[in-house]
Design a protein around this motif. Structure first.
Motif, PDB file in Angstrom:
ATOM      1  N   ILE A  11       0.843  -1.209   0.000  1.00  0.00           N
ATOM      2  CA  ILE A  11       0.000   0.000   0.000  1.00  0.00           C
ATOM      3  C   ILE A  11       0.879   1.261   0.000  1.00  0.00           C
ATOM      4  CG2 ILE A  11      -2.073  -1.003   1.070  1.00  0.00           C
ATOM      5  CD1 ILE A  11      -1.001   0.222   3.762  1.00  0.00           C
ATOM      6  N   TRP A  12       2.169   1.100  -0.328  1.00  0.00           N
ATOM      7  CA  TRP A  12       3.057   2.258  -0.374  1.00  0.00           C
ATOM      8  C   TRP A  12       2.668   3.192  -1.534  1.00  0.00           C
ATOM      9  CZ3 TRP A  12       7.206  -2.000  -0.419  1.00  0.00           C
ATOM     10  CH2 TRP A  12       7.549  -2.365   0.894  1.00  0.00           C
ATOM     11  N   CYS A  13       3.052   4.477  -1.416  1.00  0.00           N
ATOM     12  CA  CYS A  13       2.828   5.436  -2.503  1.00  0.00           C
ATOM     13  C   CYS A  13       3.623   4.990  -3.735  1.00  0.00           C
ATOM     14  CB  CYS A  13       3.333   6.830  -2.126  1.00  0.00           C
ATOM     15  SG  CYS A  13       2.807   7.422  -0.525  1.00  0.00           S
ATOM     16  N   ALA A  14       3.093   5.265  -4.904  1.00  0.00           N
ATOM     17  CA  ALA A  14       3.818   4.942  -6.146  1.00  0.00           C
ATOM     18  C   ALA A  14       5.151   5.687  -6.130  1.00  0.00           C
ATOM     19  CB  ALA A  14       2.985   5.362  -7.351  1.00  0.00           C
ATOM     20  N   GLY A  15       6.239   4.956  -6.330  1.00  0.00           N
ATOM     21  CA  GLY A  15       7.569   5.581  -6.357  1.00  0.00           C
ATOM     22  C   GLY A  15       8.313   5.492  -5.041  1.00  0.00           C
ATOM     23  N   CYS A  16       7.663   5.012  -3.980  1.00  0.00           N
ATOM     24  CA  CYS A  16       8.337   4.853  -2.683  1.00  0.00           C
ATOM     25  C   CYS A  16       9.558   3.936  -2.845  1.00  0.00           C
ATOM     26  CB  CYS A  16       7.362   4.242  -1.678  1.00  0.00           C
ATOM     27  SG  CYS A  16       8.139   3.928  -0.071  1.00  0.00           S
ATOM     28  N   GLY A  17      10.686   4.340  -2.253  1.00  0.00           N
ATOM     29  CA  GLY A  17      11.906   3.544  -2.370  1.00  0.00           C
ATOM     30  C   GLY A  17      11.789   2.157  -1.771  1.00  0.00           C
ATOM     31  N   GLY A  46       6.053   1.842  10.999  1.00  0.00           N
ATOM     32  CA  GLY A  46       6.329   2.861   9.983  1.00  0.00           C
ATOM     33  C   GLY A  46       5.892   2.314   8.640  1.00  0.00           C
ATOM     34  N   CYS A  47       5.931   3.145   7.593  1.00  0.00           N
ATOM     35  CA  CYS A  47       5.590   2.643   6.254  1.00  0.00           C
ATOM     36  C   CYS A  47       6.474   1.440   5.925  1.00  0.00           C
ATOM     37  CB  CYS A  47       5.820   3.725   5.208  1.00  0.00           C
ATOM     38  SG  CYS A  47       4.791   5.180   5.418  1.00  0.00           S
ATOM     39  N   SER A  48       7.775   1.561   6.219  1.00  0.00           N
ATOM     40  CA  SER A  48       8.739   0.499   5.922  1.00  0.00           C
ATOM     41  C   SER A  48       8.392  -0.805   6.639  1.00  0.00           C
ATOM     42  CB  SER A  48      10.140   0.963   6.330  1.00  0.00           C
ATOM     43  OG  SER A  48      10.077   1.630   7.583  1.00  0.00           O
ATOM     44  N   ASN A 116      16.069   3.987   5.041  1.00  0.00           N
ATOM     45  CA  ASN A 116      16.320   5.356   5.502  1.00  0.00           C
ATOM     46  C   ASN A 116      15.809   6.357   4.475  1.00  0.00           C
ATOM     47  OD1 ASN A 116      17.335   7.765   6.446  1.00  0.00           O
ATOM     48  ND2 ASN A 116      19.498   7.203   6.182  1.00  0.00           N
ATOM     49  N   ASN A 117      14.741   7.075   4.852  1.00  0.00           N
ATOM     50  CA  ASN A 117      14.227   8.129   3.976  1.00  0.00           C
ATOM     51  C   ASN A 117      14.372   9.511   4.617  1.00  0.00           C
ATOM     52  OD1 ASN A 117      12.247   7.947   5.911  1.00  0.00           O
ATOM     53  ND2 ASN A 117      10.723   6.988   4.584  1.00  0.00           N
ATOM     54  N   GLY A 118      15.069   9.567   5.742  1.00  0.00           N
ATOM     55  CA  GLY A 118      15.330  10.855   6.387  1.00  0.00           C
ATOM     56  C   GLY A 118      14.091  11.534   6.935  1.00  0.00           C
ATOM     57  N   TYR A 120       9.983  10.651   9.188  1.00  0.00           N
ATOM     58  CA  TYR A 120       8.960   9.724   9.671  1.00  0.00           C
ATOM     59  C   TYR A 120       7.847   9.726   8.616  1.00  0.00           C
ATOM     60  CZ  TYR A 120      10.945  10.394  14.451  1.00  0.00           C
ATOM     61  OH  TYR A 120      11.766  10.462  15.547  1.00  0.00           O
ATOM     62  N   GLY A 121       7.913   8.791   7.678  1.00  0.00           N
ATOM     63  CA  GLY A 121       6.936   8.794   6.585  1.00  0.00           C
ATOM     64  C   GLY A 121       5.509   8.551   7.070  1.00  0.00           C
ATOM     65  N   LEU A 122       5.337   7.527   7.895  1.00  0.00           N
ATOM     66  CA  LEU A 122       3.972   7.124   8.280  1.00  0.00           C
ATOM     67  C   LEU A 122       3.221   8.236   9.005  1.00  0.00           C
ATOM     68  CD1 LEU A 122       2.058   4.570   8.300  1.00  0.00           C
ATOM     69  CD2 LEU A 122       2.751   4.284  10.659  1.00  0.00           C
ATOM     70  N   PRO A 194      13.981   6.668  -0.808  1.00  0.00           N
ATOM     71  CA  PRO A 194      13.277   7.952  -0.762  1.00  0.00           C
ATOM     72  C   PRO A 194      11.772   7.848  -0.474  1.00  0.00           C
ATOM     73  CG  PRO A 194      14.731   7.868  -2.665  1.00  0.00           C
ATOM     74  CD  PRO A 194      14.688   6.472  -2.087  1.00  0.00           C
ATOM     75  N   CYS A 195      11.303   8.821   0.305  1.00  0.00           N
ATOM     76  CA  CYS A 195       9.868   8.985   0.566  1.00  0.00           C
ATOM     77  C   CYS A 195       9.376  10.055  -0.399  1.00  0.00           C
ATOM     78  CB  CYS A 195       9.655   9.428   2.012  1.00  0.00           C
ATOM     79  SG  CYS A 195       7.972   9.990   2.356  1.00  0.00           S
ATOM     80  N   VAL A 196       8.735   9.636  -1.478  1.00  0.00           N
ATOM     81  CA  VAL A 196       8.363  10.599  -2.520  1.00  0.00           C
ATOM     82  C   VAL A 196       7.313  11.600  -2.041  1.00  0.00           C
ATOM     83  CG1 VAL A 196       8.982   9.202  -4.530  1.00  0.00           C
ATOM     84  CG2 VAL A 196       6.736   8.888  -3.478  1.00  0.00           C
ATOM     85  N   THR A 197       6.600  11.255  -0.988  1.00  0.00           N
ATOM     86  CA  THR A 197       5.513  12.126  -0.539  1.00  0.00           C
ATOM     87  C   THR A 197       5.983  13.209   0.438  1.00  0.00           C
ATOM     88  OG1 THR A 197       3.989  10.312  -0.870  1.00  0.00           O
ATOM     89  CG2 THR A 197       3.203  12.102   0.518  1.00  0.00           C
ATOM     90  N   TYR A 198       6.871  12.851   1.365  1.00  0.00           N
ATOM     91  CA  TYR A 198       7.252  13.827   2.405  1.00  0.00           C
ATOM     92  C   TYR A 198       8.713  14.264   2.354  1.00  0.00           C
ATOM     93  CZ  TYR A 198       2.707  12.611   4.232  1.00  0.00           C
ATOM     94  OH  TYR A 198       1.353  12.401   4.355  1.00  0.00           O
ATOM     95  N   ASN A 199       9.566  13.551   1.634  1.00  0.00           N
ATOM     96  CA  ASN A 199      10.986  13.951   1.563  1.00  0.00           C
ATOM     97  C   ASN A 199      11.589  13.334   0.302  1.00  0.00           C
ATOM     98  OD1 ASN A 199      13.451  15.044   2.314  1.00  0.00           O
ATOM     99  ND2 ASN A 199      13.990  13.331   3.670  1.00  0.00           N
TER     100      ASN A 199
HETATM  101  S1  SF4 Z   1       4.587   8.211   2.813  1.00  0.00           S
HETATM  102 FE1  SF4 Z   1       6.702   8.059   2.049  1.00  0.00          FE
HETATM  103  S2  SF4 Z   1       7.583   6.272   3.103  1.00  0.00           S
HETATM  104 FE2  SF4 Z   1       5.331   6.148   3.282  1.00  0.00          FE
HETATM  105  S3  SF4 Z   1       4.673   4.859   1.542  1.00  0.00           S
HETATM  106 FE3  SF4 Z   1       4.550   7.006   0.908  1.00  0.00          FE
HETATM  107  S4  SF4 Z   1       6.509   7.430  -0.098  1.00  0.00           S
HETATM  108 FE4  SF4 Z   1       6.782   5.559   1.116  1.00  0.00          FE
END
Ligand code: SF4
Ligand SMILES: Cc1ncc(C[n+]2csc(CCOP(=O)(O)OP(=O)(O)O)c2C)c(N)n1
Ligand SMILES: [Mg+2]
Length: 287
Positions: A11-17, A46-48, A116-118, A120-122, A194-199
């Motif tokens: 269920i991660w965002c498209a492009g999430c590392g 966390g998302c990870s 490591n996306n630098g 807190y994505g979730l 990388p967290c494409v949504t927040y960083n």
């Molecule tokens: S919020 Fe960031 S870390 Fe979480 S799934 Fe989306 S891109 Fe990945």
């Protein structure tokens, strides 16, 4: 047997590392022919940490920051399992930061992968210990966990990959799993994810990474040399990728468990000597 472990769709965002880490793990576990029923994943919050739902394995979602002590307990209870910890930089370096240094020191037979996306994505993009100065008002220097690992004499495997470099990430994942399978203890693999949504750091990391694997003369067996080179690269604002350090030391379970007895999870509960104690222990949970 594989029907028992039906993974769900990410269920991660498209492009999430994190997709890159999942792909490397699926391929590496299959290539090493690790049976599905021997794979035990301990995931952080966390998302990870949802990664363990997306591949065929047993999985346990640990309390936030408690991946490493939980994974260590699993390995000591049943050393035959392939135990893999997965989580984020917030989980592993903030609330779980204390466990990281003690795990380097203890060297349990666990593969630990930090995405490591630098941030807190979730929880929607707050600063984490690896956030760069200025991110979300962060006034601190970012932590380099590889340098922390190098500074602890017990550490035996330190590597960093990047989900934007999938071929190298697969090789590092294979090397990490092999290190632990060979009885050498903790293999720690940080993945820049990388967290494409927040960083969204794809642009910075594309030019910022530095592949140490292809550097002539770099010796991953030389801890002091590795520390010196990592310090130089940090001064230059580069992010080293590759096998940074690998040493030899027996894993915790081979030192801590008495080989004359079966590990706790492998004991025969029909043994009359154990059955009474087991019944007593179970009884103690019943009010
Ligand atoms: S919020 Fe960031 S870390 Fe979480 S799934 Fe989306 S891109 Fe990945
Ligand atoms: C004890 C506790 N404190 C705080 C939280 C809230 N929380 C959930 S996930 C998270 C951090 C996630 O960041 P990271 O580990 O980097 O994972 P990512 O989402 O970036 O993959 C926090 C602080 C929690 N769930 N439990
Ligand atoms: Mg994170």
């Amino acid at each position: 047997m594989t029907e028992t472990f039906t993974p769900t769709r990410p269920i991660w965002c498209a492009g999430c590392g994190d997709f890159g880490v999942l792909e490397a793990l699926i391929t590496a576990l299959d290539e090493l022919q690790i049976p599905v029923h021997d794979r035990m994943f301990i995931a952080g919050i966390g998302c990870s940490g949802s990664l363990q739902n997306y591949l065929s394995c047993y999985g346990y979602h640990a309390l936030h920051g408690r991946v490493l002590p939980t994974a260590t307990g699993v390995k000591l209870a049943n050393p035959q399992l392939t135990v893999v910890g997965v989580g984020g930089d917030g989980d592993g370096y903030a609330i779980g930061g204390g466990h990281l240094m003690h795990s380097f020191k203890r060297n349990p037979g666990v593969t630990y992968i930090v995405m490591n996306n630098g941030t807190y994505g979730l929880t929607k993009g707050q600063a984490s210990p690896t956030s760069v100065t200025g991110f979300q008002g962060n006034t601190e220097e970012d932590l380099d966990p590889i340098m922390l690992g190098l500074s602890i004499p017990g550490s035996t495997f330190l590597a960093r990959g990047y989900s934007g470099h999938p071929a190298q990430l697969l090789q590092l994942t294979l090397a990490a799993l092999r290190h632990t399978a060979a009885g050498q203890g903790l293999s720690y693999l940080e993945v820049l994810s990388p967290c494409v949504t927040y960083n969204d750091t794809y642009r910075e990391w594309r030019t910022g990474v530095f592949n140490i694997d292809s550097e002539d003369g770099y010796d991953p067996g030389n801890r002091a040399g590795a520390f010196e080179r990592m310090s130089e690269l940090r001064e230059q604002g580069r992010l080293p990728l590759g096998l940074i350090y690998q040493g030899e030391r027996p894993a915790l379970e081979s030192l801590a468990l008495n080989p004359e007895f079966a590990a706790p999870a492998r004991q025969d509960l029909n043994d009359p000597g154990l059955a009474a104690g087991y019944r007593e222990a179970m009884q103690s949970f019943i009010r």
